[in-house]
Scaffold this motif. Sequence first.
Motif, PDB file in Angstrom:
ATOM      1  N   PHE A 207      77.066  34.006  17.363  1.00 52.05           N
ATOM      2  CA  PHE A 207      77.749  33.596  18.587  1.00 52.05           C
ATOM      3  C   PHE A 207      79.158  33.092  18.258  1.00 52.05           C
ATOM      4  CE2 PHE A 207      74.375  32.789  22.050  1.00 52.05           C
ATOM      5  CZ  PHE A 207      73.577  33.811  21.594  1.00 52.05           C
ATOM      6  N   ALA A 208      79.277  32.338  17.177  1.00 50.54           N
ATOM      7  CA  ALA A 208      80.581  31.780  16.788  1.00 50.54           C
ATOM      8  C   ALA A 208      81.603  32.887  16.529  1.00 50.54           C
ATOM      9  CB  ALA A 208      80.429  30.891  15.555  1.00 50.54           C
ATOM     10  N   VAL A 209      81.188  33.920  15.822  1.00 46.07           N
ATOM     11  CA  VAL A 209      82.106  35.034  15.548  1.00 46.07           C
ATOM     12  C   VAL A 209      82.473  35.737  16.849  1.00 46.07           C
ATOM     13  CG1 VAL A 209      82.275  37.312  14.462  1.00 46.07           C
ATOM     14  CG2 VAL A 209      81.462  35.362  13.145  1.00 46.07           C
ATOM     15  N   ALA A 210      81.472  35.979  17.696  1.00 45.26           N
ATOM     16  CA  ALA A 210      81.720  36.686  18.958  1.00 45.26           C
ATOM     17  C   ALA A 210      82.659  35.901  19.872  1.00 45.26           C
ATOM     18  CB  ALA A 210      80.398  36.959  19.671  1.00 45.26           C
ATOM     19  N   LEU A 211      82.488  34.575  19.892  1.00 49.20           N
ATOM     20  CA  LEU A 211      83.256  33.737  20.820  1.00 49.20           C
ATOM     21  C   LEU A 211      84.473  33.074  20.183  1.00 49.20           C
ATOM     22  CD1 LEU A 211      80.224  32.056  22.606  1.00 49.20           C
ATOM     23  CD2 LEU A 211      81.688  33.892  23.498  1.00 49.20           C
ATOM     24  N   HIS A 212      84.701  33.318  18.903  1.00 52.53           N
ATOM     25  CA  HIS A 212      85.833  32.710  18.186  1.00 52.53           C
ATOM     26  C   HIS A 212      85.783  31.180  18.297  1.00 52.53           C
ATOM     27  CE1 HIS A 212      87.439  36.730  17.790  1.00 52.53           C
ATOM     28  NE2 HIS A 212      87.312  36.880  19.083  1.00 52.53           N
ATOM     29  N   GLU A 213      84.606  30.631  17.983  1.00 50.69           N
ATOM     30  CA  GLU A 213      84.436  29.187  18.010  1.00 50.69           C
ATOM     31  C   GLU A 213      83.663  28.767  16.770  1.00 50.69           C
ATOM     32  OE1 GLU A 213      82.322  28.382  21.672  1.00 50.69           O
ATOM     33  OE2 GLU A 213      80.395  28.968  20.835  1.00 50.69           O
ATOM     34  N   SER A 214      83.453  27.493  16.616  1.00 46.84           N
ATOM     35  CA  SER A 214      82.726  26.999  15.452  1.00 46.84           C
ATOM     36  C   SER A 214      81.224  27.232  15.626  1.00 46.84           C
ATOM     37  CB  SER A 214      82.976  25.503  15.265  1.00 46.84           C
ATOM     38  OG  SER A 214      82.304  24.779  16.290  1.00 46.84           O
ATOM     39  N   PRO A 215      80.496  27.359  14.518  1.00 47.94           N
ATOM     40  CA  PRO A 215      79.040  27.463  14.627  1.00 47.94           C
ATOM     41  C   PRO A 215      78.424  26.245  15.337  1.00 47.94           C
ATOM     42  CG  PRO A 215      79.729  28.137  12.449  1.00 47.94           C
ATOM     43  CD  PRO A 215      80.945  27.553  13.132  1.00 47.94           C
ATOM     44  N   GLU A 216      79.031  25.074  15.181  1.00 48.82           N
ATOM     45  CA  GLU A 216      78.518  23.877  15.857  1.00 48.82           C
ATOM     46  C   GLU A 216      78.624  24.013  17.378  1.00 48.82           C
ATOM     47  OE1 GLU A 216      76.598  20.601  16.722  1.00 48.82           O
ATOM     48  OE2 GLU A 216      76.742  21.386  14.695  1.00 48.82           O
ATOM     49  N   ALA A 217      79.730  24.533  17.867  1.00 46.87           N
ATOM     50  CA  ALA A 217      79.889  24.750  19.314  1.00 46.87           C
ATOM     51  C   ALA A 217      78.862  25.773  19.804  1.00 46.87           C
ATOM     52  CB  ALA A 217      81.306  25.207  19.631  1.00 46.87           C
ATOM     53  N   SER A 218      78.639  26.796  19.014  1.00 43.73           N
ATOM     54  CA  SER A 218      77.643  27.812  19.383  1.00 43.73           C
ATOM     55  C   SER A 218      76.231  27.237  19.352  1.00 43.73           C
ATOM     56  CB  SER A 218      77.737  29.008  18.439  1.00 43.73           C
ATOM     57  OG  SER A 218      78.926  29.725  18.685  1.00 43.73           O
ATOM     58  N   ARG A 219      75.960  26.375  18.408  1.00 43.81           N
ATOM     59  CA  ARG A 219      74.648  25.729  18.316  1.00 43.81           C
ATOM     60  C   ARG A 219      74.378  24.934  19.599  1.00 43.81           C
ATOM     61  NH1 ARG A 219      75.607  23.465  13.807  1.00 43.81           N
ATOM     62  NH2 ARG A 219      74.849  25.195  12.573  1.00 43.81           N
ATOM     63  N   LYS A 220      75.391  24.240  20.094  1.00 47.60           N
ATOM     64  CA  LYS A 220      75.244  23.474  21.344  1.00 47.60           C
ATOM     65  C   LYS A 220      74.942  24.417  22.504  1.00 47.60           C
ATOM     66  CE  LYS A 220      78.080  19.621  19.851  1.00 47.60           C
ATOM     67  NZ  LYS A 220      79.352  18.916  19.964  1.00 47.60           N
ATOM     68  N   ARG A 221      75.566  25.589  22.534  1.00 45.40           N
ATOM     69  CA  ARG A 221      75.284  26.584  23.578  1.00 45.40           C
ATOM     70  C   ARG A 221      73.817  27.016  23.531  1.00 45.40           C
ATOM     71  NH1 ARG A 221      79.784  29.175  25.864  1.00 45.40           N
ATOM     72  NH2 ARG A 221      81.693  28.788  24.696  1.00 45.40           N
ATOM     73  N   LEU A 222      73.327  27.242  22.321  1.00 47.73           N
ATOM     74  CA  LEU A 222      71.929  27.674  22.167  1.00 47.73           C
ATOM     75  C   LEU A 222      70.964  26.637  22.736  1.00 47.73           C
ATOM     76  CD1 LEU A 222      72.003  29.131  18.560  1.00 47.73           C
ATOM     77  CD2 LEU A 222      71.386  30.380  20.635  1.00 47.73           C
ATOM     78  N   TYR A 223      71.166  25.394  22.373  1.00 46.07           N
ATOM     79  CA  TYR A 223      70.257  24.348  22.856  1.00 46.07           C
ATOM     80  C   TYR A 223      70.409  24.124  24.351  1.00 46.07           C
ATOM     81  CZ  TYR A 223      68.445  23.377  18.263  1.00 46.07           C
ATOM     82  OH  TYR A 223      67.796  23.493  17.058  1.00 46.07           O
TER      83      TYR A 223
END
Length: 168
Positions: A148-164
Amino acid sequence: MNYAVGQYVMYRSSGVCRVEAIGKLPFLRGHDELYYTLRQPFAVGAARNYLPVAAEEKYLRAVMTAEDVPACLSELHTMDVKPCRAAKRQQLLDHYQQLLSSGDLHKHLQVFKEVDLKERSERAAGRHLSVTEEQFRKKAEQLLSEEFAVALHESPEASRKRLYAALS
């Protein structure tokens, strides 16, 4: 060759990798086979993976695009799965390992959701997840948040928050 230098790919259960080079490997003398040189952008250190171009269909897939993310999050939210209730630890290991090693995005989502449901059930009963389930959750979380981070050009931490957030 389906992938180009600079492109991000998913390398089975290793995670997101960037194609650094395509060519013969100088340290393999006498081999004319072409290899992808892959580097994990979120890993600590400069370790590289080498994959024969001929094996790409078995081990690599393109990462999702930013346009794919909302559908994946929606799928995670609405996915109808049941937690694995294996009687033996080895059965549990086999179940999760089979799903994660496939490299399939939907199976990674399944593991993440299954373990989340199991944790909720265990917490309601006053228990904790097993170490095995916690390890598989962390692996699924890592694979999904990196992609998700690569797809959205964001940090893995920001993507982790999206997942939860999608689980709620």
